[in-house]
Design an enzyme around this catalytic site. Structure first.
Site, mmCIF file in Angstrom:
data_model
loop_
_atom_site.group_PDB
_atom_site.id
_atom_site.type_symbol
_atom_site.label_atom_id
_atom_site.label_comp_id
_atom_site.label_asym_id
_atom_site.label_seq_id
_atom_site.Cartn_x
_atom_site.Cartn_y
_atom_site.Cartn_z
ATOM 1 N N GLU A 66 0.934 -1.151 -0.133
ATOM 2 C CA GLU A 66 -0.162 0.162 -0.061
ATOM 3 C C GLU A 66 1.059 1.191 -0.150
ATOM 4 O O GLU A 66 1.746 1.483 0.622
ATOM 5 C CB GLU A 66 -0.827 -0.011 1.504
ATOM 6 N N CYS A 116 2.648 8.095 1.987
ATOM 7 C CA CYS A 116 2.889 7.254 3.135
ATOM 8 C C CYS A 116 3.388 5.841 2.573
ATOM 9 O O CYS A 116 2.777 5.359 1.437
ATOM 10 C CB CYS A 116 1.479 6.971 3.898
ATOM 11 N N CYS A 139 4.336 -7.781 7.868
ATOM 12 C CA CYS A 139 5.154 -7.254 8.784
ATOM 13 C C CYS A 139 5.372 -8.348 9.894
ATOM 14 O O CYS A 139 4.363 -9.217 10.139
ATOM 15 C CB CYS A 139 4.619 -6.169 9.412
ATOM 16 N N CYS A 169 1.600 -6.691 15.616
ATOM 17 C CA CYS A 169 0.781 -5.510 16.865
ATOM 18 C C CYS A 169 -0.505 -6.183 16.532
ATOM 19 O O CYS A 169 -0.920 -6.173 15.489
ATOM 20 C CB CYS A 169 1.203 -4.266 16.335
ATOM 21 N N CYS A 225 -3.203 -4.068 14.296
ATOM 22 C CA CYS A 225 -2.737 -3.437 13.049
ATOM 23 C C CYS A 225 -3.189 -4.699 11.845
ATOM 24 O O CYS A 225 -2.679 -5.860 12.055
ATOM 25 C CB CYS A 225 -1.311 -3.297 12.948
ATOM 26 N N GLU A 240 7.775 -2.783 8.913
ATOM 27 C CA GLU A 240 8.725 -2.081 9.989
ATOM 28 C C GLU A 240 9.935 -1.710 9.401
ATOM 29 O O GLU A 240 10.995 -2.351 9.127
ATOM 30 C CB GLU A 240 8.770 -3.008 11.261
ATOM 31 N N LEU A 251 4.599 3.833 20.424
ATOM 32 C CA LEU A 251 4.682 3.461 21.983
ATOM 33 C C LEU A 251 3.321 2.343 22.596
ATOM 34 O O LEU A 251 3.350 1.403 22.820
ATOM 35 C CB LEU A 251 4.870 4.632 22.929
ATOM 36 N N HIS A 252 2.269 3.231 22.243
ATOM 37 C CA HIS A 252 0.746 2.356 22.512
ATOM 38 C C HIS A 252 0.576 1.968 24.129
ATOM 39 O O HIS A 252 -0.463 1.573 24.331
ATOM 40 C CB HIS A 252 0.599 1.453 21.685
ATOM 41 N N ASN A 295 -7.992 2.994 14.214
ATOM 42 C CA ASN A 295 -8.774 2.592 12.922
ATOM 43 C C ASN A 295 -9.268 1.289 13.298
ATOM 44 O O ASN A 295 -8.204 0.375 13.232
ATOM 45 C CB ASN A 295 -7.729 2.429 12.011
ATOM 46 N N CYS A 306 -2.724 1.458 7.918
ATOM 47 C CA CYS A 306 -1.839 0.376 7.521
ATOM 48 C C CYS A 306 -2.150 -0.890 7.526
ATOM 49 O O CYS A 306 -2.897 -1.540 8.173
ATOM 50 C CB CYS A 306 -0.929 0.643 8.458
HETATM 51 N N1 SAH Z 1 5.815 -0.370 11.510
HETATM 52 C C1 SAH Z 1 5.920 0.817 11.941
HETATM 53 C C2 SAH Z 1 5.352 1.852 10.750
HETATM 54 C C3 SAH Z 1 4.100 1.354 9.915
HETATM 55 S S1 SAH Z 1 2.642 1.335 11.137
HETATM 56 C C4 SAH Z 1 5.324 1.183 13.170
HETATM 57 O O1 SAH Z 1 4.656 0.486 13.824
HETATM 58 O O2 SAH Z 1 5.548 2.393 13.711
HETATM 59 C C5 SAH Z 1 2.500 3.382 11.381
HETATM 60 C C6 SAH Z 1 1.710 3.704 12.478
HETATM 61 O O3 SAH Z 1 0.348 3.308 12.485
HETATM 62 C C7 SAH Z 1 2.129 3.199 13.814
HETATM 63 O O4 SAH Z 1 2.279 4.067 14.834
HETATM 64 C C8 SAH Z 1 1.103 1.973 13.832
HETATM 65 O O5 SAH Z 1 1.128 1.690 15.542
HETATM 66 C C9 SAH Z 1 -0.332 2.841 13.509
HETATM 67 N N2 SAH Z 1 -1.163 1.847 13.210
HETATM 68 C C10 SAH Z 1 -1.230 0.592 12.777
HETATM 69 N N3 SAH Z 1 -2.541 0.072 12.776
HETATM 70 C C11 SAH Z 1 -3.371 1.240 13.398
HETATM 71 C C12 SAH Z 1 -4.695 0.960 13.690
HETATM 72 N N4 SAH Z 1 -5.507 0.175 13.107
HETATM 73 N N5 SAH Z 1 -5.151 2.197 14.241
HETATM 74 C C13 SAH Z 1 -4.388 3.246 14.431
HETATM 75 N N6 SAH Z 1 -2.989 3.279 14.189
HETATM 76 C C14 SAH Z 1 -2.439 2.317 13.683
HETATM 77 FE FE1 SF4 Z 2 4.286 -3.995 11.740
HETATM 78 FE FE2 SF4 Z 2 3.983 -1.259 12.430
HETATM 79 FE FE3 SF4 Z 2 1.805 -2.864 12.079
HETATM 80 FE FE4 SF4 Z 2 3.262 -3.222 14.276
HETATM 81 S S1 SF4 Z 2 2.065 -1.351 13.720
HETATM 82 S S2 SF4 Z 2 2.602 -4.804 12.685
HETATM 83 S S3 SF4 Z 2 5.100 -2.949 13.294
HETATM 84 S S4 SF4 Z 2 3.200 -2.340 10.296
#
Ligand code: SAH
Ligand code: SF4
Length: 359
Positions: free
Chosen positions: A99, A112, A119, A123, A126, A170, A225-226, A300, A343
């Site tokens: 994407e 973006c 990945c 997480c 995600c 990542e 961080l989360h 999201n 993402c």
């Molecule tokens: N892997 C890297 C970059 C890609 S994700 C990372 O994790 O930082 C980019 C951002 O989108 C990250 O902060 C991730 O935590 C956030 N993200 C992923 N899925 C999400 C969702 N469903 N809702 C909100 N933020 C999300």
């Molecule tokens: Fe990978 Fe970033 Fe998604 Fe976590 S939030 S699974 S590190 S893309």
């Protein structure tokens, strides 16, 4: 016996300007010819060998024979109803799709980018993490996404300002390719993007953050961080088990001190999960006194994670508590939410629509 397949000719977009120079020098061409070619690729942004009209025909012939000019192609595309966001699912040589999202807001175009197909970090909230890891992208596949959107922007005389490495994957798990692509983005003879407008977001790969600090690479750093305690973060971000919070924060402080540069921290706000006053206080204490800025992003929703975004009141209360520790924060706008612009979400949606494969 199967014949061994011959190796693919090099993709010119995978090469740094220095590597391109070495290739051409090996064929007897000077740095002058290298720079003409580099400018054709990244200034004029030619897309075929035929369009390399400013180069010596013998050089074009050698390039045609021994290299390839390969960019990702559009596999699927959606536009958001707010008119600001265009989300592309791009197909790579081996059929993998990634994407790329183009956002145009107040005349400032942002892209973006993805750095991996899938990945490995897992997480839970995600969509990309829910897919698992497929493979790393090459530098050319990352730069190809930039060129794809600059082509779109050129149609309306717009230019690209911001790059965020926040798509699928990542970036610090694919350090070399990602940073090679960044070097090409900022090269003054080519795309010449401004380093202060390039943001790399990481889940918190500690060795990668330390390496970024030591190498002084031209990016802004954002750390996802989360959760502000080991247990809460570990529940959302499995990678935290490998790089515990204390080590991550040490690496972040090292980065800020060494680079004299602020770090952005990302926090997906999940209702009832990590948006409580207690969590906000813990985060405030963690970041107090550090040159840090928190981006809060209401979750999201994704198909694989049955939680909801925090409401506006919880978001405001969270920010107020952070402010009491003098930790600044911004709510990131969720543009393009109607087109699965989170993402990994478009790819997941397109795959769900695919007819089931025959047995
Ligand atoms: N892997 C890297 C970059 C890609 S994700 C990372 O994790 O930082 C980019 C951002 O989108 C990250 O902060 C991730 O935590 C956030 N993200 C992923 N899925 C999400 C969702 N469903 N809702 C909100 N933020 C999300
Ligand atoms: Fe990978 Fe970033 Fe998604 Fe976590 S939030 S699974 S590190 S893309």
């Amino acid at each position: 016996m199967q014949p061994t397949p011959s190796p693919l000719p090099v993709n010119l977009y995978d090469l740094s300007r220095a590597a391109l120079g070495e290739l051409l020098a090996g064929w007897g061409y000077s740095a002058y010819h290298r720079d003409l070619l580099w400018e054709a690729l990244y200034r004029q942004q030619v897309e075929s060998f035929d369009a390399l009209t400013g180069l010596r025909p013998d050089l074009v012939g050698a390039l045609r024979e021994r290299t390839r000019l390969e960019r990702p192609v559009t596999h699927h595309e959606v536009f958001s109803t707010d008119g600001y966001t265009r989300k592309l699912l791009l197909r790579l040589r081996d059929g993998q799709t990634v994407e790329t999202v183009l956002m145009r807001f107040k005349g400032r175009a942002t892209v973006c980018l993805s750095t991996q197909a899938g990945c490995a970090m897992g997480c839970v909230f995600c969509a990309t993490g829910q897919m698992g890891f497929v493979r790393h992208l090459t530098p050319g596949e990352i730069i190809g996404q930039v060129l794809h959107v600059t082509r779109i922007l050129r149609e309306t005389n717009e230019s690209l300002r911001n790059v965020v490495l926040m798509g699928m994957g990542e970036p610090l798990h694919n350090y070399d390719a990602t940073l090679a692509a960044v070097d090409t983005m900022v090269d003054p003879k080519g795309l010449a993007l401004a380093p202060r407008f390039i943001t790399l977001s990481t889940v918190g790969v500690v060795p990668g953050i330390r390496r970024l600090a030591d190498e002084d690479r031209p990016v802004q750093l954002a750390v996802s961080l989360h959760g502000a305690t080991e247990a809460e973060r570990g529940a959302l971000v499995p990678a935290a088990r490998k790089w515990p919070l204390a080590e991550l924060m040490d690496a972040c402080r090292y980065y800020v001190e060494k680079r004299k540069r602020r770090i952005f921290f990302e926090w997906a706000l999940i209702a009832g999960q990590n948006d409580t006053p207690e969590q906000a206080h813990t985060l405030g204490r963690l970041l107090e006194g550090m040159d840090a800025h928190v981006n809060v992003i209401p979750l999201n929703p994704t198909v694989g994670y049955a939680q909801s975004p925090s409401g506006p009141e919880a978001v405001r209360a969270f920010q107020d508590i952070l402010a009491s520790y003098e930790v600044p924060s911004t709510v990131r706008q969720r543009r393009g939410i109607d087109i699965d612009a989170g993402c990994g979400q478009l790819k997941a949606a397109v795959e769900r629509q695919r007819p089931p494969t025959a047995p």
